[in-house]
Design a protein around this motif. Structure first.
Motif, PDB file in Angstrom:
ATOM      1  N   LEU A   1       0.801  -1.218   0.000  1.00  0.00           N
ATOM      2  CA  LEU A   1       0.000   0.000   0.000  1.00  0.00           C
ATOM      3  C   LEU A   1       0.836   1.271   0.000  1.00  0.00           C
ATOM      4  N   ASN A   2       2.105   1.154   0.399  1.00  0.00           N
ATOM      5  CA  ASN A   2       3.013   2.297   0.393  1.00  0.00           C
ATOM      6  C   ASN A   2       4.333   1.891  -0.241  1.00  0.00           C
ATOM      7  N   ASP A   3       5.184   2.863  -0.477  1.00  0.00           N
ATOM      8  CA  ASP A   3       6.447   2.616  -1.172  1.00  0.00           C
ATOM      9  C   ASP A   3       7.610   2.826  -0.212  1.00  0.00           C
ATOM     10  N   ALA A   4       8.154   1.717   0.308  1.00  0.00           N
ATOM     11  CA  ALA A   4       9.285   1.792   1.236  1.00  0.00           C
ATOM     12  C   ALA A   4      10.591   1.587   0.478  1.00  0.00           C
ATOM     13  N   GLN A   5      11.433   2.603   0.477  1.00  0.00           N
ATOM     14  CA  GLN A   5      12.755   2.517  -0.131  1.00  0.00           C
ATOM     15  C   GLN A   5      13.769   2.250   0.982  1.00  0.00           C
ATOM     16  N   VAL A   6      14.434   1.110   0.910  1.00  0.00           N
ATOM     17  CA  VAL A   6      15.352   0.696   1.973  1.00  0.00           C
ATOM     18  C   VAL A   6      16.776   0.656   1.430  1.00  0.00           C
ATOM     19  N   TYR A   7      17.677   1.285   2.135  1.00  0.00           N
ATOM     20  CA  TYR A   7      19.083   1.330   1.739  1.00  0.00           C
ATOM     21  C   TYR A   7      19.920   0.560   2.769  1.00  0.00           C
ATOM     22  N   ASN A   8      20.877  -0.213   2.253  1.00  0.00           N
ATOM     23  CA  ASN A   8      21.782  -1.017   3.084  1.00  0.00           C
ATOM     24  C   ASN A   8      21.045  -2.112   3.844  1.00  0.00           C
ATOM     25  N   MET A   9      19.996  -2.654   3.230  1.00  0.00           N
ATOM     26  CA  MET A   9      19.218  -3.708   3.871  1.00  0.00           C
ATOM     27  C   MET A   9      20.083  -4.921   4.206  1.00  0.00           C
ATOM     28  N   ALA A  10      21.095  -5.185   3.390  1.00  0.00           N
ATOM     29  CA  ALA A  10      21.952  -6.351   3.590  1.00  0.00           C
ATOM     30  C   ALA A  10      22.663  -6.304   4.943  1.00  0.00           C
ATOM     31  N   VAL A  11      22.926  -5.108   5.432  1.00  0.00           N
ATOM     32  CA  VAL A  11      23.588  -4.969   6.735  1.00  0.00           C
ATOM     33  C   VAL A  11      22.711  -5.556   7.839  1.00  0.00           C
ATOM     34  N   LEU A  12      21.424  -5.221   7.817  1.00  0.00           N
ATOM     35  CA  LEU A  12      20.502  -5.730   8.833  1.00  0.00           C
ATOM     36  C   LEU A  12      20.275  -7.229   8.657  1.00  0.00           C
ATOM     37  N   THR A  13      20.100  -7.659   7.413  1.00  0.00           N
ATOM     38  CA  THR A  13      19.883  -9.082   7.140  1.00  0.00           C
ATOM     39  C   THR A  13      21.057  -9.919   7.624  1.00  0.00           C
ATOM     40  N   GLU A  14      22.257  -9.445   7.364  1.00  0.00           N
ATOM     41  CA  GLU A  14      23.458 -10.159   7.788  1.00  0.00           C
ATOM     42  C   GLU A  14      23.505 -10.300   9.309  1.00  0.00           C
TER      43      GLU A  14
END
Length: 261
Positions: A39-52
């Motif tokens: 329903l909204n547009d979330a632009q996420v930067y450096n997501m790999a840092v959190l996933t790791e």
């Protein structure tokens, strides 16, 4: 927490509690993904840092994420950026704090929020209270804890002095935690801080995950200098504040550049 609502967490969670917790986390996670990704547009930067950090850190390694607090539903909505497998795993989903006078006003509400791994905290109760103790326990079990160190929804979104509770969490971990700062812009447009408090659609949210850091060297020096617990909390919290100042500027630049384009 209302005076007639007892501490809501069971001493030894059983199969029924754990199953209900998994279902609650998955349902809330699905709602958050719907709002943030559909329903909204979330632009996420450096997501790999959190996933790791969530997926690959050592099982005994505590993780603390910290972020600004722009809307009363930053948590859980911001975790709609995570993959499904994290949202359905009790051992990988974050633990967080919530004001007991808002979220724990009766037994039913208390159970719901606890099943969602949310811990009651008394605003103005200081850093030494049962909810914060419980957070330290989770960290010492290698869990992920999320904090809003501003201590309240910051409606002006100006930089304010952070509360020292996060400093206590870092200082009292048996193993120095990994700390990841996160800043977001636009969450207050998804759920405005004015009545009727209805989630909106078609909004843009920018989330910037900062680089992880450890405070081992700072903690070692503080202990060597025999600083008091209060002095330690202040130094540790000030370090996070410095990270926030930089991350805020970077996130706002990304957000408004994207919106303008």
């Amino acid at each position: 927490m209302s005076s007639d609502v007892k501490w809501p967490f069971p001493r030894r969670p059983g199969l029924l509690w754990n199953t209900a917790s998994t279902v609650t986390l998955a349902a809330v996670g699905g709602f958050s993904k719907l709002l943030m990704r559909v329903l909204n547009d979330a632009q996420v930067y450096n997501m790999a840092v959190l996933t790791e950090a969530v997926e690959r850190r050592h099982p005994s390694q505590p993780l603390i994420t910290v972020s600004n607090h722009a809307s009363c539903m930053d948590d859980p909505l911001m975790w709609g950026i995570l993959k499904w497998r994290y949202l359905c795993s009790r051992k990988q989903v974050r633990w967080t704090l919530a004001a007991e006078d808002i979220c724990f006003t009766n037994r039913l509400h208390a159970i719901f929020f606890c099943l969602g791994q949310t811990i009651p905290v008394r605003r103005g109760g200081g850093v030494y209270q049962r909810g914060v103790d419980f957070m330290v326990e989770q960290l010492n079990r290698g869990r992920w804890v999320h904090m809003f160190p501003e201590g309240k929804v910051n409606m002006t979104q100006e930089m304010i002095r952070l509360k020292w509770g996060v400093g206590r969490l870092i200082e009292e971990c048996q193993q120095t935690p990994v700390v990841i700062p996160i800043w977001h812009v636009g969450m207050d447009t998804v759920l405005p801080n004015v009545k009727p408090y209805i989630p909106r659609s078609g909004k843009r949210v920018t989330v910037l995950v900062g680089q992880p850091f450890q405070l081992h060297s700072i903690l070692t020096q503080l202990r060597k200098d025999q600083k008091s617990p209060m002095e330690k909390r202040k130094v540790l919290t000030d370090h996070i504040q410095d990270q926030f100042v930089r991350l805020k500027a970077e996130t706002e630049a990304l957000h408004y550049q994207t919106v303008d384009s």
